[in-house]
Design an enzyme around this catalytic site. Structure first.
Site, PDB file in Angstrom:
ATOM      1  N   GLU A   1      -0.228  -2.988  -9.816  1.00 56.26           N
ATOM      2  CA  GLU A   1      -0.174  -3.990  -8.750  1.00 56.26           C
ATOM      3  C   GLU A   1       1.161  -4.729  -8.743  1.00 56.26           C
ATOM      4  OE1 GLU A   1      -2.375  -4.424  -6.221  1.00 56.26           O
ATOM      5  OE2 GLU A   1      -3.127  -2.572  -7.119  1.00 56.26           O
TER       6      GLU A   1
ATOM      7  N   GLU B   1       0.821  -1.209   0.000  1.00 58.25           N
ATOM      8  CA  GLU B   1       0.000   0.000   0.000  1.00 58.25           C
ATOM      9  C   GLU B   1       0.859   1.265   0.000  1.00 58.25           C
ATOM     10  OE1 GLU B   1      -2.970  -0.326  -0.704  1.00 58.25           O
ATOM     11  OE2 GLU B   1      -3.106  -2.475  -0.333  1.00 58.25           O
TER      12      GLU B   1
END
Length: 297
Positions: free
Chosen positions: A230, A153
């Protein structure tokens, strides 16, 4: 559910009001005649400006409100970073602070929310962000795996992914709005032979249909870039922890769990999401693990 619906309605009303104000200001200051975006005298410059205002404004307003919306709709409980209430909060604050230092960004707000295993990051800039973790994730992973998720994150934050996704969405929106109206005008005037100065039914119907069709194709482009992000965030987590192993273990554990789907405004910034299609914001877990294992070689 009702809280999310209410926030969705209020957010969209705010966007509509802001769009109206922005369009009027652009028309006033720059003399753009938005009545010429369709009809016999369709002006491509006016149309492009209209499309850009609509396409970017909604995306940017949602982006600027992302932290507020996430906190309210997800029920995020912020941790007082100076006075954590317990050992879990203390560990989360220390871990996020360490990762923020490694990534060279300001300490984000840190929050907890109730839900199935997941986490997300959001916020208008690298130095004004929020990282939130679900209690389901904390209950199902060990500390090393949770740290890897937090590293993922924080990589989204450090990479400026929130800004990049907003800009890409704005470009796609602009393309969809302008092209659908150009084609709508061609159909209305060239095929259906509407001789009135004003746009006819052919323009409105064609534009509406193409808004949906081109919007669907555009969402594939956005999703493809999201999947690329990602992989970068996974690699960023591996770099921050000094090894891909913790991130591999975290993903492997996630692969055996039922993780919740995050709301649209943070869906692309979670640790997991919809998979297995052209519209997926996240690659398959197996592909992500394979990419991380290649880093070990």
């Amino acid at each position: 559910m009702f809280k999310r619906i209410g926030l969705f309605i209020l957010t969209n009303l705010a966007i509509l009001v802001m769009l109206s104000i922005i369009l009027n200001l652009v028309s006033w200051f720059f003399g753009v005649d938005f009545s010429q975006i369709a009809g016999a005298g369709q002006n491509y410059v006016s149309l492009l400006i209209f499309a850009a205002v609509i396409g970017f404004s909604g995306s940017i307003i949602s982006f600027l409100m992302s932290k507020t919306i996430a906190k309210s709709s997800m029920g995020v409980q912020l941790i007082d970073v100076d006075h954590p209430r317990n050992e879990v909060e203390r560990w989360l604050v220390v871990t996020v602070a360490k990762l923020a230092k490694i990534k060279g960004v300001a300490m984000p707000e840190v929050g907890l929310y109730h839900g199935e295993p997941n986490a997300f990051a959001t916020g208008p800039s690298k130095n004004n962000s929020l990282v939130a973790v679900s209690d389901g994730l904390l209950a199902s992973m060990n500390k090393e795996e949770v740290e890897a998720v937090l590293g993922h994150e924080m990589s989204h934050v450090a990479n400026g992914d929130m800004v990049t996704m907003t800009l890409i969405q704005g470009v796609i929106n602009t393309f969809v709005i302008s092209l659908s109206r150009v084609i709508g005008n061609i159909v209305d005037r060239g095929i259906l032979r509407n001789e009135s100065d004003a746009p006819g039914a052919g323009y409105y119907i064609t534009s509406l249909v193409l808004d949906m069709v081109l919007g669907l194709l555009g969402s594939m482009v956005v999703a493809a870039f999201s999947r690329y992000r990602e992989y970068r965030a996974d690699a960023g987590a591996a770099q921050a922890l000094g090894s891909p192993a913790p991130m591999i273990n975290a993903l492997a554990r996630l692969g055996g769990m039922q993780s919740s789907e995050l709301p649209g405004y943070v869906k692309g910034f979670g640790i997991s999401g919809g998979m297995g299609s052209l519209f997926a914001t996240h690659p398959p877990i197996e592909a992500r693990i394979k990419a991380l294992r290649e880093l070990q070689n």
